[in-house]
Structure formats: structure tokens, C-alpha cells
Design an enzyme around this catalytic site. Sequence first.
Site, PDB file in Angstrom:
ATOM      1  N   HIS A 180     -25.657  22.621   1.263  1.00  0.00           N
ATOM      2  CA  HIS A 180     -25.857  23.475  -0.255  1.00  0.00           C
ATOM      3  C   HIS A 180     -24.988  24.454  -0.556  1.00  0.00           C
ATOM      4  O   HIS A 180     -24.747  25.166   0.319  1.00  0.00           O
ATOM      5  CB  HIS A 180     -27.342  23.871  -0.386  1.00  0.00           C
ATOM      6  CG  HIS A 180     -27.615  24.335  -1.925  1.00  0.00           C
ATOM      7  ND1 HIS A 180     -28.006  23.546  -2.785  1.00  0.00           N
ATOM      8  CD2 HIS A 180     -27.815  25.666  -2.213  1.00  0.00           C
ATOM      9  CE1 HIS A 180     -28.411  24.172  -3.759  1.00  0.00           C
ATOM     10  NE2 HIS A 180     -28.285  25.375  -3.597  1.00  0.00           N
ATOM     11  N   GLU A 205      -7.967   2.026 -12.748  1.00  0.00           N
ATOM     12  CA  GLU A 205      -7.186   3.391 -12.193  1.00  0.00           C
ATOM     13  C   GLU A 205      -6.038   3.689 -12.942  1.00  0.00           C
ATOM     14  O   GLU A 205      -5.617   5.018 -13.270  1.00  0.00           O
ATOM     15  CB  GLU A 205      -6.852   2.946 -10.791  1.00  0.00           C
ATOM     16  CG  GLU A 205      -7.908   2.927  -9.823  1.00  0.00           C
ATOM     17  CD  GLU A 205      -7.645   2.407  -8.289  1.00  0.00           C
ATOM     18  OE1 GLU A 205      -8.251   2.745  -7.285  1.00  0.00           O
ATOM     19  OE2 GLU A 205      -6.357   1.607  -8.254  1.00  0.00           O
ATOM     20  N   ALA A 211     -13.393   2.458  -2.422  1.00  0.00           N
ATOM     21  CA  ALA A 211     -13.399   3.347  -3.557  1.00  0.00           C
ATOM     22  C   ALA A 211     -12.479   2.812  -4.770  1.00  0.00           C
ATOM     23  O   ALA A 211     -11.292   2.135  -4.404  1.00  0.00           O
ATOM     24  CB  ALA A 211     -12.731   4.734  -3.016  1.00  0.00           C
ATOM     25  N   GLY A 270      -4.920  -9.603 -11.435  1.00  0.00           N
ATOM     26  CA  GLY A 270      -5.035 -10.350 -10.263  1.00  0.00           C
ATOM     27  C   GLY A 270      -3.726 -10.187  -9.597  1.00  0.00           C
ATOM     28  O   GLY A 270      -2.633  -9.963  -9.960  1.00  0.00           O
ATOM     29  N   CYS A 303       0.767  -0.997   0.095  1.00  0.00           N
ATOM     30  CA  CYS A 303      -0.075  -0.137   0.038  1.00  0.00           C
ATOM     31  C   CYS A 303       0.956   1.345  -0.140  1.00  0.00           C
ATOM     32  O   CYS A 303       0.613   2.108  -0.854  1.00  0.00           O
ATOM     33  CB  CYS A 303      -1.033  -0.225   1.118  1.00  0.00           C
ATOM     34  SG  CYS A 303      -2.368   1.396   1.139  1.00  0.00           S
ATOM     35  N   GLU A 339     -25.241  16.583  -1.115  1.00  0.00           N
ATOM     36  CA  GLU A 339     -26.640  16.772  -0.884  1.00  0.00           C
ATOM     37  C   GLU A 339     -27.739  15.837  -1.505  1.00  0.00           C
ATOM     38  O   GLU A 339     -28.834  15.720  -1.382  1.00  0.00           O
ATOM     39  CB  GLU A 339     -26.894  18.408  -0.928  1.00  0.00           C
ATOM     40  CG  GLU A 339     -27.062  18.837  -2.193  1.00  0.00           C
ATOM     41  CD  GLU A 339     -27.543  20.322  -2.219  1.00  0.00           C
ATOM     42  OE1 GLU A 339     -28.383  20.379  -1.502  1.00  0.00           O
ATOM     43  OE2 GLU A 339     -26.937  21.030  -2.965  1.00  0.00           O
ATOM     44  N   ASP A 363      -3.986  -9.957   2.458  1.00  0.00           N
ATOM     45  CA  ASP A 363      -3.818 -10.588   1.321  1.00  0.00           C
ATOM     46  C   ASP A 363      -3.661 -11.877   1.313  1.00  0.00           C
ATOM     47  O   ASP A 363      -4.201 -12.469   0.409  1.00  0.00           O
ATOM     48  CB  ASP A 363      -3.070  -9.573   0.463  1.00  0.00           C
ATOM     49  CG  ASP A 363      -3.808  -8.432  -0.119  1.00  0.00           C
ATOM     50  OD1 ASP A 363      -4.863  -7.750   0.662  1.00  0.00           O
ATOM     51  OD2 ASP A 363      -3.172  -7.445  -0.698  1.00  0.00           O
ATOM     52  N   CYS A 417      -1.604   1.797  -2.995  1.00  0.00           N
ATOM     53  CA  CYS A 417      -2.749   2.854  -2.719  1.00  0.00           C
ATOM     54  C   CYS A 417      -2.193   4.259  -2.643  1.00  0.00           C
ATOM     55  O   CYS A 417      -2.590   5.150  -3.336  1.00  0.00           O
ATOM     56  CB  CYS A 417      -3.770   2.620  -1.401  1.00  0.00           C
ATOM     57  SG  CYS A 417      -2.962   1.185  -0.529  1.00  0.00           S
ATOM     58  N   LYS A 447      -0.045   5.589  -5.822  1.00  0.00           N
ATOM     59  CA  LYS A 447      -1.168   5.466  -6.923  1.00  0.00           C
ATOM     60  C   LYS A 447      -2.107   6.624  -6.740  1.00  0.00           C
ATOM     61  O   LYS A 447      -2.374   7.550  -7.694  1.00  0.00           O
ATOM     62  CB  LYS A 447      -1.934   4.401  -6.911  1.00  0.00           C
ATOM     63  CG  LYS A 447      -3.320   4.232  -7.617  1.00  0.00           C
ATOM     64  CD  LYS A 447      -4.210   3.305  -7.018  1.00  0.00           C
ATOM     65  CE  LYS A 447      -4.953   3.548  -5.946  1.00  0.00           C
ATOM     66  NZ  LYS A 447      -5.871   2.513  -5.313  1.00  0.00           N
ATOM     67  N   TYR A 492     -10.068  -2.952 -10.594  1.00  0.00           N
ATOM     68  CA  TYR A 492      -9.969  -1.568 -10.074  1.00  0.00           C
ATOM     69  C   TYR A 492      -8.464  -1.211 -10.382  1.00  0.00           C
ATOM     70  O   TYR A 492      -8.468   0.180 -10.661  1.00  0.00           O
ATOM     71  CB  TYR A 492     -10.263  -1.501  -8.507  1.00  0.00           C
ATOM     72  CG  TYR A 492      -9.322  -2.008  -7.494  1.00  0.00           C
ATOM     73  CD1 TYR A 492      -8.358  -1.231  -7.067  1.00  0.00           C
ATOM     74  CD2 TYR A 492      -9.838  -3.217  -7.132  1.00  0.00           C
ATOM     75  CE1 TYR A 492      -7.647  -1.654  -6.098  1.00  0.00           C
ATOM     76  CE2 TYR A 492      -8.540  -3.872  -6.292  1.00  0.00           C
ATOM     77  CZ  TYR A 492      -7.606  -3.052  -5.674  1.00  0.00           C
ATOM     78  OH  TYR A 492      -6.987  -3.755  -4.827  1.00  0.00           O
ATOM     79  N   ILE A 493      -7.606  -1.939 -10.292  1.00  0.00           N
ATOM     80  CA  ILE A 493      -6.165  -1.531 -10.663  1.00  0.00           C
ATOM     81  C   ILE A 493      -6.067  -1.105 -12.091  1.00  0.00           C
ATOM     82  O   ILE A 493      -5.183  -0.133 -12.307  1.00  0.00           O
ATOM     83  CB  ILE A 493      -5.253  -2.897 -10.193  1.00  0.00           C
ATOM     84  CG1 ILE A 493      -5.115  -2.923  -8.539  1.00  0.00           C
ATOM     85  CG2 ILE A 493      -3.755  -2.173 -10.529  1.00  0.00           C
ATOM     86  CD1 ILE A 493      -4.315  -3.807  -8.194  1.00  0.00           C
TER      87      ILE A 493
END
Length: 453
Positions: free
Chosen positions: A436, A180, A341, A261, A42, A441, A302, A47, A50, A176-177
Site C-alpha cells: 500500500h 498499440e 501484454a 495479421g 522483436c 494491491e 511464428d 516489441c 515498439k 494488438y499491433i
Amino acid sequence: MSFDFDLFVIGAGSGGVRAARFAASFGARVAVAESRYLGGTCVNVGCVPKKLLVYSAHFSEDFGQASGFGWTTDKPKFDWTTLIANKDREIHRLNDIYRSLLVNSGVTLMEGHARLIDPHTVEINDQRFSAANILIATGGWPHVPEIPGKELAITSNEAFFLKELPRRVLVVGGGYIAVEFASIFHGLGAETRLVYRGEKILRGFDGSVRQHLHEELVKKGLSLEYNADIARIDKQDDDSLRVTLNDGRQIIADCVFYATGRRPMLDNLGLENTGVALDEKGFIKVDDEYRTTEPSILALGDVIGRVQLTPVALAEGMAVARRLFRPEEYRRVDYKMIPTAVFSLPNIGTVGLSEEEARSAGHNVTIFESRFRPMKLSFSTSDEKTLMKLIVDADTDKVLGCHMVGPEAGEIIQGIAVALKAGATKRVFDDTIGIHPTSAEEFVTLRTPLPAK
């Protein structure tokens, strides 16, 4: 029996460091061994760097939008070497922080490759140490399939150390990798193409999220190609790469980036000297308290293949430390409602069930969904849309899932995850007054459900 340590941790990544630090703070004699870099994947090749590269890639869009707000600037120029040098300095700073955290906690830090000799003995740097408990937290490693020319491809391990930004990048994968890094390379100016053997990117995410991100990436000019895979890679005389797809078509690239993977990093760990068993996918088998089939050896993160996210490994590390050395504070990790995320451009934030998962589980669902152009883009020519979606159980009014694609999605969903973890209903969302003007919102002003399917 007398041991050198109460706990010996192999791997100083997020989970291992958390377990080691807190075990030591609870009074245990703790050692941790790391063979590569403090902080694990990470911090060093995951992460953190990245996200820094994602910030850099997004500036290409920010510069383009600035003129509508009255800013006049010369044509921006990007320098890869500056970005990587600054990234390296930041990672070195974080490495030092991890070192200090461990040492100041009273942990004995050993740098080198640790190997199990038996269920209570670890060998490192030609020395052997005994431990009452051994924790395996060695993380994962990128997997590249066995194809001719695989050695010509790179993974996330190498991407952060490229000497220059490739002109043409072929990204292989749909997780996701892959998404991204495709966003990063494209945003920094590389001609980027993503090839995925599946039907659509981000398998396992909500269907609306997958489709929406696909549309936004295509609008930005990123090339996405599905139902395709690489058969071989060949280096040409000019050092470019000729990529042959499984249907015979060929693509010329300067860089082939694989994100197909990750496997558990168990190489030369000495598991054969213990009773530790692996599952059918090669991950270490553990029970609900992270004990392996060898009573003195535990594993987390992992290498056990549950939820491969840094915050989950942190929670598992804390659980191990508490159970072993502060049992009165022990509680199991709850794997439900874990927010996550994807730092694509635009970002994805999600927590809870997808629409598909909710329907498959038998829930009578009501869907609330909104797509809109963010206020920040009002003065620009960008047609980027934000997606927000709530999945609600029509029978109980409980919000089962919340999904977003758009700027700062991760920041917004982190707050909403607390509400969902607490069991918030749609009525609670409706009764919450919005801030706002913000995109966030929208989540508390969704009133009209989509037509029932």
C-alpha cells in the site's frame, strides 16, 4: 554420414538464437544464418522499438499531469527524428549484443539468405553446408490484403523508419499491433483513426478488457470505427491518400498503417526440396517436439503458428536445444497460463482464461472485478480508469484468469502469472497482504463478486 554441422539454424530471431546458443553450449557444432537483421522481428521492427515508442507517446499524458504535482514547464515539443535516431542507436546496440552472444557461444554466424537444397543441405552465399539437423526459425511477415493501392500502405516494418510523423494516420486492424500503434500515433500528436472490420477490438481477449480499453481510447480522443474495411487507396496530387471504405465513404490520410495479421516467412526457402508439409493456414506442421514431416528438419516460433510471442519462441528454442543435445534436461513447453501484454495506452496485462473461455469450458465461475481511478491521476483532470478482474472456479476456488487494463499492467501481471502457474486459489489471493498504496494491491483485496449471470 558425416555432416558439417550438428545443427543449422535458419533465422537469427529470438527462437533461433536461443536454440543456436544453447546447442553450442551443449557441445554441438552449430551454424545460424540470417538474411536481414540479428534479433529478428522483436528486436528490430517489433516489441523492443515498439515499447520505446510507447514510452515516448505516454509522455504526452505525463506532461499534462505534472502541473497538479507542482511542476511548471514550458509547452513540450516533440521531435520525431530525435526519437527515431535514438531508437536506431539502441537497436544497433542490441544487434551487436546478439552477434556477440552467438559468436562467443561458438556458433558460426552466416549473413545471407539460406535455402534448403535437400533435407540435410543448406545453401547460402553460393556455398553449401550439410547438417544432421536443420531448424527453421524465420518468423513472420506483415500481411496486407490485395486491394488497389496496397503499395501505398505501410506496416510495422516501415513505421519505425518514417522520415517524419504523419499528421493524419489511418490504422487498419483490431489486433494488438493495430491497437498499440494507434495509441502510439495518437499519443505523439497525430490525428489517428482506427478502422476494423470486426465488432470490437482485440478479438480473443476477455470481454471486459475489450470494452474497457475501447472506452478509454475513445475518452482520449482516438477515433474507433467498427464493421468497416478498406476497398482501395489512391494517392492525391498533394501526396495525401484518399481511402475508400467498402461502404463508399472516403477518408483523407497522410499514412495508412496496416496491421491485419502476419504470415509465416517461408519465401524462397526451398521447402519444395524437402518433405516439409504446411497446414491449411500456411504454417509449418510440427509435432510436440517441433519435428516437421521431414525427420531431419525442425521448426519453431511464428512459422508454426502456435503462440506467436517472443518468450514462447525462446522457450521453444530451449526445448529444441535440450532435446537434441542435452536430453536429460529436456522438458516440453507448457502452453497453458502464458501471460501476455498489449502496450496500448493504457496497457493491458492478462494471464489465464477469459471469462468467455472459462464459461465455454464448463467452469462454474465467480467474477471479481474492480474499476478505479489510479492515485497518480488524483491531481489531474484525467478520467482514466483502471480495470482489474479475476475469474475464479467457484467449485475449486482456483483462479482461472487474471486481467488488467491500466498503467504497468504487464509488470503487475508478470508477477501474478507465477501464482496462477503454481495453482493459486482465491483464498491465497485473499490471504496475501497487499503493498500500500499501489494499484496492484487491488488484486488481493477483491472481496465482493459480481452478481451471477
